[in-house]
Design an enzyme around this catalytic site. Structure first.
Site, PDB file in Angstrom:
ATOM      1  N   LYS A 124      10.682  -6.991  74.996  1.00 49.21           N
ATOM      2  CA  LYS A 124      12.578  -7.389  75.456  1.00 49.21           C
ATOM      3  C   LYS A 124      12.784  -6.255  75.035  1.00 49.21           C
ATOM      4  CE  LYS A 124      13.849  -8.236  71.085  1.00 49.21           C
ATOM      5  NZ  LYS A 124      15.455  -7.173  71.344  1.00 49.21           N
ATOM      6  N   ASN A 125      12.504  -5.030  74.243  1.00 41.05           N
ATOM      7  CA  ASN A 125      13.153  -3.973  73.987  1.00 41.05           C
ATOM      8  C   ASN A 125      12.865  -2.437  74.789  1.00 41.05           C
ATOM      9  OD1 ASN A 125      13.561  -4.837  71.563  1.00 41.05           O
ATOM     10  ND2 ASN A 125      13.009  -3.688  70.001  1.00 41.05           N
ATOM     11  N   CYS A 142      25.708  -6.410  61.946  1.00 41.02           N
ATOM     12  CA  CYS A 142      24.669  -7.369  62.278  1.00 41.02           C
ATOM     13  C   CYS A 142      23.842  -7.528  60.992  1.00 41.02           C
ATOM     14  CB  CYS A 142      23.354  -7.702  63.793  1.00 41.02           C
ATOM     15  SG  CYS A 142      22.514  -6.726  62.826  1.00 41.02           S
ATOM     16  N   ARG A 155      24.221  -0.780  61.758  1.00 39.29           N
ATOM     17  CA  ARG A 155      23.820  -0.140  62.022  1.00 39.29           C
ATOM     18  C   ARG A 155      24.336   0.582  62.974  1.00 39.29           C
ATOM     19  NH1 ARG A 155      19.983  -4.906  65.035  1.00 39.29           N
ATOM     20  NH2 ARG A 155      18.378  -3.243  65.588  1.00 39.29           N
ATOM     21  N   ASP A 200      10.349  -5.318  62.584  1.00 39.99           N
ATOM     22  CA  ASP A 200      10.516  -6.217  63.464  1.00 39.99           C
ATOM     23  C   ASP A 200       9.266  -7.284  63.260  1.00 39.99           C
ATOM     24  OD1 ASP A 200      12.716  -5.276  64.826  1.00 39.99           O
ATOM     25  OD2 ASP A 200      11.820  -5.042  66.669  1.00 39.99           O
ATOM     26  N   ARG A 260      17.075 -15.742  71.837  1.00 38.45           N
ATOM     27  CA  ARG A 260      17.358 -14.213  72.129  1.00 38.45           C
ATOM     28  C   ARG A 260      15.978 -12.917  72.434  1.00 38.45           C
ATOM     29  NH1 ARG A 260      19.458 -11.221  67.825  1.00 38.45           N
ATOM     30  NH2 ARG A 260      18.859  -9.683  69.466  1.00 38.45           N
TER      31      ARG A 260
END
Ligand code: UD1
Length: 415
Positions: free
Chosen positions: A23-24, A118, A123, A306, A398
């Site tokens: 994803k990142n 968030c 952030r 994460d 997501r």
């Protein structure tokens, strides 16, 4: 829109699972593609909601984006792009801030909607701003937007107070097309940073040192589009590795780069879980009892923040107490209250959580407060007694491609 997941726990997971593209890495490579001349084709892009939102953001700027029959993603930017990102789309995706560096690199100006706070804490963008200013951008903040313009671009030296992933990426993208040499000190070293450097270099950029804490970039005038395959997702892989350990199962996790997983493998092995690197990937075999372990999250190659929530779910089932210290985000223990609803015994004091193991969790109605918290609840539920209902599971989609189908293939009772 599917937004609730129901999981009946207690079934050990067995079989193989193929890990999707990271994803990142996908998010930053898609953003960087707007700096290239011609059509970029990206392979191994995960079909997840964050990617869909970023695609919409690009389309809104005037970029032509489309999925090809073979599953790859084509990105074709016109020479002139709109430079103001949509607030409505940006608020759904923190990574929309990566368009700052990409737009400055390609259009010399950007008006990027400030990402809101968030669920995992404030952030800020100060390091991103300091970085682009060092390369000649003039920046002002107005009405929720970062307005940046560069009239005299020139490479510069940037020292990051913290090795921020996003700030390192924004500076790398802008610097790739900024004349002169840029040096980023105390840069982030995550594998996704290396993937970005390899991708930009494949288009003609001159970036050295990615993966170490000093990155040197010689600006070039053009980047030529090409085809590139994104690295596998180490966090998705880690999540399925924990799924094997927590359910008492055995899973072959395929399509991974084992070195990227070493921080996760090391901790899982401390819990007693058997992890073996094999030709197709990593083979994870649960062992009982699960040993308690202490975890400190840190920038790569430390233990990834994460994966912190997923490990917390596992440690609820350990024989004894574990201590988890969250050093990267200020508010990443929201999953604790949800796990407690399932019977977990966890105490939080500031950045530290003490997880008292030794109880089997029970199914309950819970809420996914963020992406990785959602993943942790899925894991806890897979091992719990009875049915768990996870609300707001949209957070999970997501970042996890086909999670329902992948878990079903491993024998999970999930719908
Ligand atoms: C990226 C990842 C995210 C991961 C995180 C840390 C993407 C799309 N997301 O997020 O999944 O959890 O790295 O590995 O790649 N900070 C500042 N000022 C700044 C920027 C950051 O103080 O200008 C702080 C943040 O508040 C946070 C820490 O630095 O406490 C780490 O953030 P950062 O590495 O920037 O994370 P992201 O790039 O947002």
């Amino acid at each position: 829109m599917k937004n609730t997941l129901y999981i009946e726990g207690g079934y050990p997971l067995h079989g193989q699972v193929r890990i999707s593209g990271a994803k990142n890495a996908a998010l930053v490579l898609i953003a960087a593609s707007i700096m290239a001349e011609g059509e970029t084709i990206l392979d191994n892009v995960p079909r997840i909601r964050d990617v869909e939102v970023l695609v919409q953001l690009l389309e809104d700027l005037g970029v032509k984006v489309g999925w090809n029959e073979d599953g790859s993603l084509s990105i074709c930017p016109p020479a002139k792009l709109k430079t103001r990102t949509s607030y409505e789309l940006s608020k759904k995706l923190r990574a929309s801030n990566l368009l700052l560096g990409a737009l400055l690199g390609s259009q010399s100006e950007a008006q990027v909607s400030m990402p809101g706070g968030c669920d995992i804490g404030s952030r800020p963008m100060d390091l991103h701003i300091k970085g682009v200013q060092a390369l000649g951008a003039e920046v002002d903040l107005e009405y929720g937007y970062i307005n940046a313009r560069v009239t005299k671009p020139s490479g510069g030296r940037v020292y990051l107070d913290f090795p921020s992933v996003g700030a390192t990426e924004n500076i790398m993208m802008m610097a790739a097309k900024t004349p002169g040499q840029t040096v980023i000190e105390n840069a982030a070293k995550e594998p996704e940073i290396v993937d970005l450097a390899n991708f930009l270099n494949s288009m003609g950029a001159r970036i050295r040192g990615a993966g170490t804490d000093v990155i040197r970039i010689e600006g070039v005038s053009t980047l030529k589009a090409g085809r590139y395959a994104i690295i596998p997702d180490r966090i998705e892989a880690g999540t399925y590795m924990v799924a094997a350990a927590i359910t008492g199962g055995e899973i072959l996790v395929e399509n991974v780069i084992p070195t990227h997983l070493h921080p996760i493998i090391a901790k899982l092995q401390e819990t007693g879980t058997r992890v073996e690197e094999v030709k197709q990937g990593v083979l994870v075999r649960a062992v009982r009892p699960i040993n308690p372990v202490d975890i400190k999250t840190l920038p790569y190659p430390g233990f990834p923040t994460d994966m912190q929530s997923q490990m917390m779910a596992l440690l609820c089932y350990a024989q004894g107490s574990s201590i988890i210290v969250e050093n990267v985000f200020e508010n990443r223990f929201q999953v604790v209250d949800e796990l407690k609803r399932m019977g977990a015994r966890i105490k939080v004091e500031g950045h530290t959580a003490v997880v008292e193991g030794g109880t089997r969790l029970c199914g309950a109605k819970v809420r996914a407060t963020d992406l990785r918290a959602g993943a942790a609840l899925v894991l806890a539920a897979l091992a719990a007694e009875g049915e768990t209902e996870i609300e707001e599971a949209g957070h999970i989609f997501r970042g996890y491609e086909n999670i329902e189908e992948k878990l079903k293939n491993l024998g999970a009772k999930i719908r």
